[in-house]
Design an enzyme around this catalytic site. Structure first.
Site, short mmCIF file in Angstrom:
data_model
loop_
_atom_site.label_atom_id
_atom_site.label_comp_id
_atom_site.label_asym_id
_atom_site.label_seq_id
_atom_site.Cartn_x
_atom_site.Cartn_y
_atom_site.Cartn_z
N HIS A 119 -3.84 -0.62 1.57
CA HIS A 119 -3.67 0.36 1.94
C HIS A 119 -4.33 1.69 1.16
O HIS A 119 -3.98 1.42 -0.01
CB HIS A 119 -2.73 0.98 2.75
CG HIS A 119 -1.25 0.70 1.81
ND1 HIS A 119 -0.69 1.47 0.78
CD2 HIS A 119 -0.79 -0.29 2.02
CE1 HIS A 119 0.28 1.52 0.28
NE2 HIS A 119 0.48 0.42 0.74
N ASP A 120 -4.99 2.82 1.27
CA ASP A 120 -4.88 3.70 0.65
C ASP A 120 -6.31 3.22 -0.82
O ASP A 120 -5.86 4.39 -2.14
CB ASP A 120 -3.85 4.15 0.03
CG ASP A 120 -3.22 5.15 0.88
OD1 ASP A 120 -3.23 5.95 1.82
OD2 ASP A 120 -2.25 4.03 1.02
N GLY A 137 -2.20 -1.64 -2.80
CA GLY A 137 -2.57 -0.45 -2.40
C GLY A 137 -2.53 0.31 -3.28
O GLY A 137 -2.17 0.29 -4.66
#
Length: 263
Positions: A119-120, A137
């Site tokens: 994520h991200d 992440g």
């Protein structure tokens, strides 16, 4: 669209022209796929996926799955894949969290088999992630970077543009632009001269980058002192600005920079 009858496509998914979708593939709602993209068999594309034109997504890949982050509470986020990007077998790309709302993979990238993008993450254009690279992440990877196979990258690490990282590396600190990084623990291993020449950097630009890193990694100065010396003694250029900005940002918000060559 060429759709195999054994696949499932949610009626609200937005599928471009001349998209090919293989058997046993599942495409959820709130998905957008650009023209001329090829989706292989047994691919799963979850809500929030934004896939560009002329992409290839191979067998078993999972795009825009829910983040593996205990803070995630179902917020509306996306995973964006740029144009002309190739995603090979069993790659996983998680969508973003509240932190940045998106995971971004740029255009003309190659993500080889078993790569994981958490994520991200923000991945630039023309990046190559070799087989089984694992990104935690909130990682940033600059344009034209190459990360060797079976490397693992710690969360919040930044990897600069035009970097070459050796296979099997544990990347725990930031890797500044234009360099090669290798050894254990990971260290500066010279500038990425061959990669820069392939991307049409002139000899003058390459020598300037080499002069900058000679000050940073081989002068005996600490990084703050070295950057001050670079600002004072090296003529202004795009490469100088990129390197100085990277070091300054890392010193305030990053995980620190990898070490220089051991003597």
């Amino acid at each position: 669209m060429q759709n195999n009858s054994l696949s499932f496509i949610h009626p609200d998914a937005k599928i471009g022209r001349n998209v090919t979708i293989g058997p046993f593939t599942t495409i959820y709602n709130n998905v957008e796929i650009g023209d001329d993209t090829i989706i292989g068999p047994n691919v799963t594309i979850y809500s929030g996926a934004r896939i560009g034109q002329n992409c290839q997504i191979h067998t078993g890949a999972v795009i825009s799955s829910v983040p593996q982050d205990l803070k995630f509470e179902g917020e509306d986020t996306v995973a964006v894949i740029g144009d002309h990007t190739v995603i090979r077998e069993f790659v996983t790309v998680n969508r973003g969290t509240q932190a940045s709302k998106q995971t971004l993979v740029g255009s003309h990238c190659l993500l080889m088999a078993y790569v994981h993008v958490a994520h991200d993450c923000i991945i630039g254009d023309r990046v190559i992630l070799v087989n089984a690279v694992q990104l935690a992440g909130h990682i940033t990877v600059g344009d034209h970077a190459v990360i060797g196979g079976a490397s693992a990258v710690h969360q919040f690490v930044s990897i600069g543009a035009h970097v070459m990282v050796a296979g099997g590396s544990m990347i725990l600190k930031d890797v500044p632009p234009y360099i090669m990084a290798a050894r254990k623990p990971l260290r500066y291993d010279g500038i990425n001269r061959r990669g820069l020449r392939r991307r049409s950097f002139s000899n003058e630009e390459i020598y300037r980058i080499q002069d900058i890193y000679r000050i940073i990694f081989q002068s005996g100065l600490n990084y703050s002192q070295a950057i001050a010396e670079v600002e004072k003694s090296i003529p202004d250029s795009t490469e100088k600005e990129c390197i100085v900005s990277f070091f300054k940002k890392s010193s305030t918000t990053g995980r620190g920079i990898i070490k220089g060559i051991q003597k």
